[in-house]
Design a protein around this motif. Structure first.
Motif, PDB file in Angstrom:
ATOM      1  N   ILE A  32       0.837  -1.196   0.000  1.00 28.77           N
ATOM      2  CA  ILE A  32       0.000   0.000   0.000  1.00 28.77           C
ATOM      3  C   ILE A  32       0.876   1.253   0.000  1.00 28.77           C
ATOM      4  CG2 ILE A  32      -1.664   1.347   1.343  1.00 28.77           C
ATOM      5  CD1 ILE A  32      -2.964  -1.207   2.228  1.00 28.77           C
ATOM      6  N   ILE A  33       1.957   1.235   0.788  1.00 21.71           N
ATOM      7  CA  ILE A  33       2.872   2.383   0.809  1.00 21.71           C
ATOM      8  C   ILE A  33       3.458   2.609  -0.578  1.00 21.71           C
ATOM      9  CG2 ILE A  33       5.056   3.248   1.722  1.00 21.71           C
ATOM     10  CD1 ILE A  33       4.430   1.831   4.348  1.00 21.71           C
ATOM     11  N   LEU A  34       3.811   1.529  -1.272  1.00 31.67           N
ATOM     12  CA  LEU A  34       4.362   1.647  -2.621  1.00 31.67           C
ATOM     13  C   LEU A  34       3.343   2.254  -3.582  1.00 31.67           C
ATOM     14  CD1 LEU A  34       6.561   1.102  -4.735  1.00 31.67           C
ATOM     15  CD2 LEU A  34       5.611  -1.210  -4.998  1.00 31.67           C
ATOM     16  N   VAL A  35       2.102   1.792  -3.510  1.00 32.66           N
ATOM     17  CA  VAL A  35       1.051   2.340  -4.376  1.00 32.66           C
ATOM     18  C   VAL A  35       0.850   3.823  -4.083  1.00 32.66           C
ATOM     19  CG1 VAL A  35      -1.418   2.252  -4.943  1.00 32.66           C
ATOM     20  CG2 VAL A  35      -0.127   0.132  -4.680  1.00 32.66           C
ATOM     21  N   PHE A  36       0.843   4.196  -2.808  1.00 30.57           N
ATOM     22  CA  PHE A  36       0.706   5.601  -2.431  1.00 30.57           C
ATOM     23  C   PHE A  36       1.868   6.427  -2.991  1.00 30.57           C
ATOM     24  CE2 PHE A  36      -2.002   5.137   1.703  1.00 30.57           C
ATOM     25  CZ  PHE A  36      -3.074   4.718   0.931  1.00 30.57           C
ATOM     26  N   ALA A  37       3.103   5.906  -2.841  1.00 27.88           N
ATOM     27  CA  ALA A  37       4.283   6.650  -3.288  1.00 27.88           C
ATOM     28  C   ALA A  37       4.271   6.841  -4.802  1.00 27.88           C
ATOM     29  CB  ALA A  37       5.553   5.919  -2.855  1.00 27.88           C
ATOM     30  N   VAL A  38       3.924   5.793  -5.545  1.00 25.02           N
ATOM     31  CA  VAL A  38       3.884   5.897  -7.007  1.00 25.02           C
ATOM     32  C   VAL A  38       2.789   6.876  -7.434  1.00 25.02           C
ATOM     33  CG1 VAL A  38       3.409   4.634  -9.140  1.00 25.02           C
ATOM     34  CG2 VAL A  38       4.838   3.602  -7.369  1.00 25.02           C
ATOM     35  N   ARG A  95     -11.924   9.838   2.802  1.00 22.90           N
ATOM     36  CA  ARG A  95     -10.710  10.103   2.020  1.00 22.90           C
ATOM     37  C   ARG A  95     -10.557   9.126   0.860  1.00 22.90           C
ATOM     38  NH1 ARG A  95      -6.922  11.016   7.266  1.00 22.90           N
ATOM     39  NH2 ARG A  95      -7.384  13.207   7.647  1.00 22.90           N
ATOM     40  N   ARG A  96     -11.043   7.915   1.020  1.00 25.16           N
ATOM     41  CA  ARG A  96     -10.971   6.945  -0.077  1.00 25.16           C
ATOM     42  C   ARG A  96     -11.709   7.479  -1.297  1.00 25.16           C
ATOM     43  NH1 ARG A  96     -13.666   2.497  -2.322  1.00 25.16           N
ATOM     44  NH2 ARG A  96     -12.289   0.726  -2.789  1.00 25.16           N
ATOM     45  N   LYS A  97     -12.935   7.954  -1.097  1.00 23.26           N
ATOM     46  CA  LYS A  97     -13.720   8.500  -2.198  1.00 23.26           C
ATOM     47  C   LYS A  97     -13.077   9.761  -2.764  1.00 23.26           C
ATOM     48  CE  LYS A  97     -18.139   6.719  -0.481  1.00 23.26           C
ATOM     49  NZ  LYS A  97     -19.500   7.070   0.017  1.00 23.26           N
ATOM     50  N   LEU A  98     -12.547  10.606  -1.870  1.00 25.43           N
ATOM     51  CA  LEU A  98     -11.930  11.856  -2.309  1.00 25.43           C
ATOM     52  C   LEU A  98     -10.722  11.582  -3.196  1.00 25.43           C
ATOM     53  CD1 LEU A  98     -11.752  14.950  -2.166  1.00 25.43           C
ATOM     54  CD2 LEU A  98     -10.424  14.707  -0.057  1.00 25.43           C
ATOM     55  N   ILE A  99      -9.877  10.631  -2.790  1.00 23.89           N
ATOM     56  CA  ILE A  99      -8.672  10.312  -3.554  1.00 23.89           C
ATOM     57  C   ILE A  99      -9.023   9.739  -4.918  1.00 23.89           C
ATOM     58  CG2 ILE A  99      -6.679   8.763  -3.650  1.00 23.89           C
ATOM     59  CD1 ILE A  99      -6.494   9.095  -0.565  1.00 23.89           C
ATOM     60  N   ILE A 100      -9.945   8.786  -4.944  1.00 26.31           N
ATOM     61  CA  ILE A 100     -10.315   8.151  -6.213  1.00 26.31           C
ATOM     62  C   ILE A 100     -10.968   9.157  -7.157  1.00 26.31           C
ATOM     63  CG2 ILE A 100     -11.810   6.406  -7.263  1.00 26.31           C
ATOM     64  CD1 ILE A 100     -11.313   4.664  -4.788  1.00 26.31           C
ATOM     65  N   CYS A 101     -11.812  10.041  -6.616  1.00 23.25           N
ATOM     66  CA  CYS A 101     -12.437  11.071  -7.455  1.00 23.25           C
ATOM     67  C   CYS A 101     -11.401  12.010  -8.048  1.00 23.25           C
ATOM     68  CB  CYS A 101     -13.457  11.860  -6.635  1.00 23.25           C
ATOM     69  SG  CYS A 101     -15.013  10.991  -6.339  1.00 23.25           S
ATOM     70  N   MET A 197      -3.444   3.890 -11.880  1.00 22.64           N
ATOM     71  CA  MET A 197      -3.379   4.112 -10.426  1.00 22.64           C
ATOM     72  C   MET A 197      -4.766   4.220  -9.821  1.00 22.64           C
ATOM     73  SD  MET A 197      -0.249   3.774 -10.223  1.00 22.64           S
ATOM     74  CE  MET A 197      -0.354   3.717  -8.435  1.00 22.64           C
ATOM     75  N   ALA A 198      -5.730   4.776 -10.568  1.00 29.95           N
ATOM     76  CA  ALA A 198      -7.105   4.854 -10.061  1.00 29.95           C
ATOM     77  C   ALA A 198      -7.655   3.461  -9.808  1.00 29.95           C
ATOM     78  CB  ALA A 198      -7.986   5.608 -11.050  1.00 29.95           C
ATOM     79  N   VAL A 204      -7.000  -1.193  -3.335  1.00 27.37           N
ATOM     80  CA  VAL A 204      -6.192  -1.300  -2.106  1.00 27.37           C
ATOM     81  C   VAL A 204      -6.599  -0.331  -1.000  1.00 27.37           C
ATOM     82  CG1 VAL A 204      -4.235  -2.052  -3.508  1.00 27.37           C
ATOM     83  CG2 VAL A 204      -4.366   0.336  -2.792  1.00 27.37           C
ATOM     84  N   LEU A 205      -7.277   0.765  -1.333  1.00 24.85           N
ATOM     85  CA  LEU A 205      -7.625   1.727  -0.286  1.00 24.85           C
ATOM     86  C   LEU A 205      -8.651   1.141   0.669  1.00 24.85           C
ATOM     87  CD1 LEU A 205      -7.892   5.159  -2.154  1.00 24.85           C
ATOM     88  CD2 LEU A 205      -6.217   4.505  -0.420  1.00 24.85           C
ATOM     89  N   PRO A 206      -8.393   1.229   1.967  1.00 25.42           N
ATOM     90  CA  PRO A 206      -9.375   0.710   2.940  1.00 25.42           C
ATOM     91  C   PRO A 206     -10.623   1.574   2.972  1.00 25.42           C
ATOM     92  CG  PRO A 206      -7.595   1.857   4.068  1.00 25.42           C
ATOM     93  CD  PRO A 206      -7.195   1.788   2.629  1.00 25.42           C
ATOM     94  N   SER A 207     -11.737   0.942   3.201  1.00 23.88           N
ATOM     95  CA  SER A 207     -13.012   1.674   3.242  1.00 23.88           C
ATOM     96  C   SER A 207     -13.592   1.770   4.642  1.00 23.88           C
ATOM     97  CB  SER A 207     -14.031   0.978   2.332  1.00 23.88           C
ATOM     98  OG  SER A 207     -14.197  -0.375   2.717  1.00 23.88           O
ATOM     99  N   HIS A 208     -12.861   1.242   5.639  1.00 21.76           N
ATOM    100  CA  HIS A 208     -13.411   1.170   6.994  1.00 21.76           C
ATOM    101  C   HIS A 208     -12.952   2.309   7.890  1.00 21.76           C
ATOM    102  CE1 HIS A 208      -9.437  -0.751   7.162  1.00 21.76           C
ATOM    103  NE2 HIS A 208      -9.376  -0.306   8.402  1.00 21.76           N
ATOM    104  N   VAL A 209     -12.166   3.257   7.356  1.00 22.19           N
ATOM    105  CA  VAL A 209     -11.656   4.350   8.194  1.00 22.19           C
ATOM    106  C   VAL A 209     -12.734   5.407   8.362  1.00 22.19           C
ATOM    107  CG1 VAL A 209      -9.883   6.112   8.443  1.00 22.19           C
ATOM    108  CG2 VAL A 209      -9.330   3.932   7.353  1.00 22.19           C
TER     109      VAL A 209
END
Length: 415
Positions: A32-38, A95-101, A197-198, A204-209
């Motif tokens: 997940i950290i790698l996906v975030f960094a890329v 934040r999951r929805k915000l990032i993907i949007c 990346m989308a 991979v983004l968690p939806s439970h936060v």
């Protein structure tokens, strides 16, 4: 190990987070950290792709070379707007929805930019691309939220390492792709990468936060300047960000001028390779977050500011020694990244419940420093050559160091 200090001192605090406002933590995986960094690297690169392409874009749209500079300026304007208006949403909505949007709309904006046939469309697309690039800051704040306390600084350091890689590699990648397929190919390729990346982020983004909607959006935006006005730690770290990125921008904006002229006469692609060299320093500094987690943030900051100032002694030797210049670039990138990672680690620990607006406000200092460094460096180069640029970079670096020493000295009895 450094002692914990109160939030209202002028040095960095290490307070206990409010557990009720934080989600339950699990170890943040390397994948997940790698996906975030890329994702962060690809997103921030969208701001810098245009820098080596301005001449061909000006010819394509029949724009005066002086006016085509608006392409870069408007992208940064959009970025600042996004910092103030989009990033704070991370403290209010999922934040999951915000990032993907943001990533999805970035794909559309980049595709529209690549297809632009009118200069107005070009300029508007650049503003939108800049606004949506602030997904970087939403992801950085989300990383700090998801990570275990003991890995927070290290995780943030790795993700922001992706940001620096994106900044430094963007010029080389855009120059190379433009040589192969024209400037439009750069933005079409970027749109394709962002689409990939989308899809990955959706998986991979968690939806439970959980997200607490305790404030209205207008109140969140208004609270950003108030946070920095009321908290001396945030002001200190923000001002340091201004100085280090003014120094960083001074180098990377002006270096194309002497390197493209005699006796070097390097192409844009060759000059872009210096960005790849700078990656060594940036990647080496990713461990600064781990040291901040262990309580050594003050030492890391001081040492890095000293190295930043000394790097300009080597950078100033460019007319005589290219190897010395390369070593100076590596040192500068190391120092800037180390302070940047430590800054973010400190401010996240100061107010863990409002990370999105904190990083949004902090990056305004980054944008201001970058803008001042870019404008001042090209102006001084026109009048005083590379010596003037080197003196300017050293001035910004030394100012940051002196600012740090003076304020730390005033509060030494509290640390």
């Amino acid at each position: 190990m450094e002692p914990r200090i109160k939030i209202n001192t002028v040095d960095e605090p290490l307070p206990e987070a409010d557990k009720s406002s934080e989600p339950s933590h699990h170890e943040l995986s390397r994948w997940i950290i790698l996906v975030f960094a890329v994702t962060c690297g690809l997103s921030v690169a969208n701001i810098y792709y245009a820098q080596p392409l301005l001449d061909v874009m000006a010819a394509d749209f029949a724009i005066d070379p002086a006016v085509i500079g608006l392409v870069v300026a408007l992208t940064h304007v959009g970025y600042v707007v996004g910092l103030l208006l989009i990033v704070p949403l991370g403290d209010q909505i999922n934040r999951r929805k915000l990032i993907i949007c943001q990533i999805t709309f970035s794909v559309l904006a980049l595709a529209g930019l690549a297809a632009a046939q009118d200069v107005v469309v070009l300029f508007l697309a650049m503003i939108v691309v800049g606004m949506l690039a602030v997904v970087v800051q939403v992801i950085v704040a989300f990383t700090a939220t998801l990570a275990m306390p003991h890995q927070q600084g290290h995780a943030v350091g790795l993700v922001t390492g992706g940001v620096v890689i994106g900044i430094l590699a963007a010029r080389f990648v855009s120059g190379m792709l433009a040589d192969l397929g024209g400037w439009r190919a750069v933005y079409m390729a970027s749109a394709g990468c962002m689409l990939i990346m989308a899809v990955l982020l959706f998986r991979v983004l968690p939806s439970h936060v959980p997200t607490k909607k305790i404030e209205r959006y207008s109140a969140i935006v208004k609270s950003i300047p108030a946070l920095f006005l009321q908290d001396s730690v945030l002001r200190l770290r923000g001002i340091l960000a201004f100085f280090i990125f003014a120094s960083f921008s001074t180098l990377w904006t002006a270096m194309v001028l002497p390197l493209s002229a005699t006796p070097f006469s390097l192409s844009h692609t060759e000059i872009g390779l210096f960005g790849m060299v700078g990656l060594a320093g940036a990647l080496a500094a990713s461990g600064a977050g781990r040291l901040a987690d262990r309580g050594f943030s003050r030492g890391v900051t001081g040492l890095s500011l000293i190295l930043l100032t000394l790097s300009w002694l080597l950078i100033g030797l460019l007319p005589f020694s290219l190897p010395a210049f390369v070593l100076g670039v590596v040192l500068l990138d190391f120092a800037v990244q180390a302070v940047h990672v430590t800054n973010q680690s400190v401010i996240f620990m100061a107010h863990p419940e409002v990370r999105s607006r904190l990083v949004g406000g902090y990056m305004v200092f980054y944008s201001a420093g970058s803008g001042v460094g870019a404008i001042a460096s090209t102006t001084l180069y026109a009048h005083f050559g590379w010596y003037g640029v080197s003196a300017l970079g050293a001035f910004f670096s030394l100012s940051g160091l002196l600012f740090w020493v003076l304020l730390r000295g005033k509060s030494s009895h509290k640390t």
